[in-house]
Design a protein around this motif. Structure first.
Motif, PDB file in Angstrom:
ATOM      1  N   UNK A  32       0.842  -1.182   0.000  1.00 55.17           N
ATOM      2  CA  UNK A  32       0.000   0.000   0.000  1.00 55.17           C
ATOM      3  C   UNK A  32       0.886   1.244   0.000  1.00 55.17           C
ATOM      4  N   UNK A  33       0.598   2.161  -0.917  1.00 57.20           N
ATOM      5  CA  UNK A  33       1.442   3.347  -1.085  1.00 57.20           C
ATOM      6  C   UNK A  33       1.138   4.371   0.005  1.00 57.20           C
ATOM      7  N   UNK A  34       2.011   4.453   0.995  1.00 53.93           N
ATOM      8  CA  UNK A  34       1.888   5.429   2.064  1.00 53.93           C
ATOM      9  C   UNK A  34       3.121   6.317   2.092  1.00 53.93           C
ATOM     10  N   UNK A  35       2.967   7.508   2.614  1.00 59.38           N
ATOM     11  CA  UNK A  35       4.119   8.370   2.840  1.00 59.38           C
ATOM     12  C   UNK A  35       4.950   7.787   3.983  1.00 59.38           C
ATOM     13  N   UNK A  36       6.194   8.209   4.135  1.00 55.80           N
ATOM     14  CA  UNK A  36       6.989   7.716   5.264  1.00 55.80           C
ATOM     15  C   UNK A  36       6.315   7.961   6.613  1.00 55.80           C
ATOM     16  N   UNK A  37       5.681   9.108   6.785  1.00 54.34           N
ATOM     17  CA  UNK A  37       5.011   9.398   8.060  1.00 54.34           C
ATOM     18  C   UNK A  37       3.821   8.463   8.269  1.00 54.34           C
ATOM     19  N   UNK A  38       3.077   8.183   7.190  1.00 53.19           N
ATOM     20  CA  UNK A  38       1.936   7.273   7.302  1.00 53.19           C
ATOM     21  C   UNK A  38       2.393   5.848   7.608  1.00 53.19           C
ATOM     22  N   UNK A  39       3.476   5.425   6.967  1.00 49.41           N
ATOM     23  CA  UNK A  39       3.986   4.082   7.227  1.00 49.41           C
ATOM     24  C   UNK A  39       4.515   3.983   8.656  1.00 49.41           C
ATOM     25  N   UNK A  40       5.145   5.038   9.148  1.00 54.02           N
ATOM     26  CA  UNK A  40       5.611   5.033  10.537  1.00 54.02           C
ATOM     27  C   UNK A  40       4.431   4.896  11.491  1.00 54.02           C
ATOM     28  N   UNK A  41       3.313   5.530  11.154  1.00 56.01           N
ATOM     29  CA  UNK A  41       2.109   5.432  11.985  1.00 56.01           C
ATOM     30  C   UNK A  41       1.602   4.001  12.040  1.00 56.01           C
ATOM     31  N   UNK A  42       1.452   3.352  10.892  1.00 58.75           N
ATOM     32  CA  UNK A  42       0.931   1.984  10.886  1.00 58.75           C
ATOM     33  C   UNK A  42       1.901   1.030  11.575  1.00 58.75           C
ATOM     34  N   UNK A  43       3.195   1.238  11.386  1.00 59.52           N
ATOM     35  CA  UNK A  43       4.181   0.374  12.049  1.00 59.52           C
ATOM     36  C   UNK A  43       4.126   0.553  13.560  1.00 59.52           C
ATOM     37  N   UNK A  44       3.863   1.756  13.994  1.00 60.09           N
ATOM     38  CA  UNK A  44       3.851   2.059  15.421  1.00 60.09           C
ATOM     39  C   UNK A  44       2.622   1.488  16.124  1.00 60.09           C
ATOM     40  N   UNK A  45       1.492   1.505  15.447  1.00 63.58           N
ATOM     41  CA  UNK A  45       0.224   1.197  16.099  1.00 63.58           C
ATOM     42  C   UNK A  45      -0.324  -0.187  15.785  1.00 63.58           C
ATOM     43  N   UNK A  46      -0.031  -0.705  14.601  1.00 68.28           N
ATOM     44  CA  UNK A  46      -0.726  -1.891  14.102  1.00 68.28           C
ATOM     45  C   UNK A  46       0.181  -3.107  14.082  1.00 68.28           C
ATOM     46  N   UNK A  47      -0.227  -4.227  14.710  1.00 69.78           N
ATOM     47  CA  UNK A  47       0.565  -5.456  14.577  1.00 69.78           C
ATOM     48  C   UNK A  47       0.506  -5.982  13.140  1.00 69.78           C
ATOM     49  N   UNK A  48       1.516  -6.758  12.780  1.00 68.60           N
ATOM     50  CA  UNK A  48       1.589  -7.348  11.442  1.00 68.60           C
ATOM     51  C   UNK A  48       0.293  -8.090  11.132  1.00 68.60           C
ATOM     52  N   UNK A  49      -0.353  -7.734  10.001  1.00 71.36           N
ATOM     53  CA  UNK A  49      -1.661  -8.273   9.628  1.00 71.36           C
ATOM     54  C   UNK A  49      -1.682  -8.509   8.126  1.00 71.36           C
ATOM     55  N   UNK A  50      -2.175  -9.682   7.711  1.00 70.24           N
ATOM     56  CA  UNK A  50      -2.281  -9.984   6.279  1.00 70.24           C
ATOM     57  C   UNK A  50      -3.605 -10.685   5.993  1.00 70.24           C
ATOM     58  N   UNK A  51      -4.151 -10.443   4.813  1.00 67.56           N
ATOM     59  CA  UNK A  51      -5.272 -11.239   4.329  1.00 67.56           C
ATOM     60  C   UNK A  51      -4.782 -12.662   4.097  1.00 67.56           C
ATOM     61  N   UNK A  52      -5.560 -13.640   4.526  1.00 70.31           N
ATOM     62  CA  UNK A  52      -5.185 -15.036   4.319  1.00 70.31           C
ATOM     63  C   UNK A  52      -5.597 -15.423   2.909  1.00 70.31           C
ATOM     64  N   UNK A  53      -4.688 -15.264   1.992  1.00 70.90           N
ATOM     65  CA  UNK A  53      -4.963 -15.536   0.578  1.00 70.90           C
ATOM     66  C   UNK A  53      -3.627 -15.704  -0.131  1.00 70.90           C
ATOM     67  N   UNK A  54      -3.663 -16.371  -1.271  1.00 66.07           N
ATOM     68  CA  UNK A  54      -2.461 -16.489  -2.085  1.00 66.07           C
ATOM     69  C   UNK A  54      -2.057 -15.103  -2.571  1.00 66.07           C
ATOM     70  N   UNK A  55      -0.760 -14.887  -2.639  1.00 64.65           N
ATOM     71  CA  UNK A  55      -0.284 -13.591  -3.099  1.00 64.65           C
ATOM     72  C   UNK A  55       1.214 -13.602  -3.274  1.00 64.65           C
ATOM     73  N   UNK A  56       1.770 -12.489  -3.697  1.00 65.97           N
ATOM     74  CA  UNK A  56       3.221 -12.407  -3.898  1.00 65.97           C
ATOM     75  C   UNK A  56       3.945 -12.396  -2.559  1.00 65.97           C
ATOM     76  N   UNK A  57       5.264 -12.593  -2.570  1.00 65.44           N
ATOM     77  CA  UNK A  57       6.036 -12.510  -1.324  1.00 65.44           C
ATOM     78  C   UNK A  57       5.775 -11.189  -0.604  1.00 65.44           C
ATOM     79  N   UNK A  58       5.816 -11.243   0.714  1.00 64.83           N
ATOM     80  CA  UNK A  58       5.516 -10.064   1.513  1.00 64.83           C
ATOM     81  C   UNK A  58       6.454 -10.026   2.715  1.00 64.83           C
ATOM     82  N   UNK A  59       6.801  -8.844   3.194  1.00 64.47           N
ATOM     83  CA  UNK A  59       7.628  -8.784   4.401  1.00 64.47           C
ATOM     84  C   UNK A  59       6.944  -9.463   5.583  1.00 64.47           C
ATOM     85  N   UNK A  60       7.714 -10.151   6.395  1.00 59.73           N
ATOM     86  CA  UNK A  60       7.179 -10.794   7.583  1.00 59.73           C
ATOM     87  C   UNK A  60       7.176  -9.854   8.771  1.00 59.73           C
TER      88      UNK A  60
END
Length: 493
Positions: free
Chosen positions: A328-356
């Motif tokens: 998802x295209x976020x600004x650095x400040x927006x990505x810092x916000x999601x990293x700070x507040x949100x635990x790692x979350x993914x849709x359970x579906x087939x998809x391309x490689x993703x950071x763990x």
């Protein structure tokens, strides 16, 4: 509906009857001694306060609803930390509201399909989809504190919120002489959620009331809602009436339009406080027909629908996976916000490689990764609430967990029907524990707290807590865990 059966739930860390895990204990021990921690110790050590919660006199409907389910103490938190979390939650709401436009060019149907919302539900929602940034800011963020910061578990963005009446507990406690002295000595403060909701409803109704009279509020639930949730709704109605807002409780089948005026059970209505859901309308055609009266009145400016049906776009748990996904295209400040507040979350579906979840880690096969990291993950259905369907991996044996993953992954390829059939996988949060004193025995035990942080269009609107013994269950939920208790929150500093 986020109210029923009383609140949302989240999983506690894996525990045994002997007490919290070593990991949880380490989190608790490592937490810095804060001003709130010092106030907690002072509270627990004061014999005048041991039974203050039971000695306090509460409003009658609140007492009837929550009297047997109140924790023996309020919780305390440092005001600067809670203020930072509230600011982050408000910023995250803005990100959530931007997702349909940012990722799907405003195409609500595509967005709903990605989140497992069936086409009939999407049709109801799309009617009220707003321009980017115009979504009604009203909801409750459920968080754990992991010993260093608050972490978001889910975001309930809807008008049918549970927990909005819990600030009655703080207000009543301040009438207890010993607690009032303690609060004054330590500079305790709180935000009354009901007061903030009253302000929001009055402002929403200004085009109708012109500010010269109080808006008439109709709390409208689906047929059968009063019987199922009446004790909760009566406590809320009591609070709002005490705050000066005329409020009528009713169900959709008593909603009428007479002479251009919306009425609930015969009483005129300026604001429809919506406690019915998109699913209620899609399940029962007669309910949809009645709701149409409120929809038309809202569109024609004769009444206010609080909130419109588009809240379902943002409360769906799949939206959290979109926020967490680095694609998802976020600004650095927006990505810092999601990293700070949100635990790692993914849709359970087939998809391309993703950071763990670990920096530098790459997940090439999500299903295999989930099998291998069972004790650190949990599955959540995108549309359910109140803990329904949540599956903690650490409570399953490896073979059972592998079968569940395979089955839920297969669900993602099936047709969308009813409540939907998509799932997320989320990294669990190890919450710190809170010491609680048993007033009858004097024993202290560790409890896990789920913090519910409320927002209105005017900003932060208070916090409630649902808590359960750390040794009792993996779910903090009134419906499935009878040991769950409610309490209020005071800030310090």
């Amino acid at each position: 509906m986020t109210l029923a059966p009383g609140a949302t739930s989240e999983t506690t860390p894996g525990t045994t009857p002997a007490g919290p895990t070593a990991a949880t204990a380490a989190v608790t021990a490592a937490a810095a001694v804060t001003e709130a921690a010092a106030v907690t110790e002072a509270y627990l050590s004061d014999p005048r306060l041991a039974d203050a919660v039971r000695e306090t006199v509460y409003p009658p409907a609140f007492q009837e609803c929550w009297g047997a389910r109140m924790l023996s103490r309020p919780l305390f938190t440092d005001r600067p930390e809670l203020s930072r979390a509230a600011a982050d939650v408000q910023d995250l709401f803005a990100l959530l509201a931007s997702l349909p436009q940012r990722l799907f060019d405003g195409d609500t149907a595509r967005y709903c399909d990605a989140l497992g919302i069936a086409p009939d539900r999407a049709g109801v929602i799309d009617r009220f989809a707003t321009a980017p940034g115009r979504a009604t800011r009203y909801g409750r963020a459920d968080l754990y504190h992991d010993g260093s910061a608050f972490k978001l578990l889910e975001f309930n963005i809807a008008s049918d919120l549970g927990g909005t009446d819990r600030s009655q507990m703080q207000r009543a406690l301040l009438t207890h002489p010993a607690f009032a002295d303690f609060a004054a000595e330590h500079g305790l403060d709180h935000v009354h959620t009901g007061e903030r909701i009253a302000v929001a409803l009055r402002e929403a109704a200004l085009p109708l009331t012109r500010g010269v009279r109080e808006p008439r509020v109709g709390l409208v639930c689906a047929p059968g809602g009063l019987a199922a949730f009446g004790h909760l709704l009566l406590a809320f109605a009591e609070m709002m009436r005490d705050l000066g807002l005329p409020l009528t409780l009713g169900e959709l089948d008593t909603l009428t339009d007479q002479g251009g005026r919306l009425r609930l059970d015969g009483d005129p209505v300026d604001v429809v406080l919506r406690f019915f859901t998109v699913d209620d309308l899609c399940a029962v055609p007669s309910s949809a027909a009645r709701a149409e009266l409120a929809f038309r009145a809202h569109e024609e400016g004769r009444a206010v629908l609080w909130t419109p049906m588009d809240s379902s776009l943002y409360s769906n748990k799949g939206a959290l996976a979109l926020l967490s996904d680095p694609a998802t295209a976020f600004t650095p400040a927006e990505r810092a916000l999601t990293d700070r507040l949100l635990p790692w979350t993914r849709l359970l579906a087939d998809g391309p490689p993703t950071p763990g979840p670990t920096p530098g880690e790459t997940v090439t096969d999500l299903l295999s990764f989930c099998r291998e990291h069972r004790t650190q993950l949990l599955l959540k259905p995108l549309r359910d609430f109140g803990g329904t369907g949540v599956i903690p991996g650490w409570e399953r044996d490896p073979d059972d967990w592998a079968r569940l993953l395979q089955d839920r992954m297969a669900d993602a390829t099936g047709p969308l029907t009813g409540l939907g059939n998509r799932w997320i996988v989320q990294r669990r949060v190890l919450p710190r524990t809170e010491p609680v004193l048993d007033p009858d025995t004097g024993a202290r035990t560790p409890w896990v707290a789920a913090w519910g942080l409320f927002l209105t269009p005017q900003g932060y609107a208070g916090t409630d807590v649902r808590a359960a013994p750390a040794s009792a269950s993996a779910v903090v939920n009134y419906g499935s865990n009878p040991l769950t208790r409610t309490t209020g929150v005071f800030t310090v500093g």
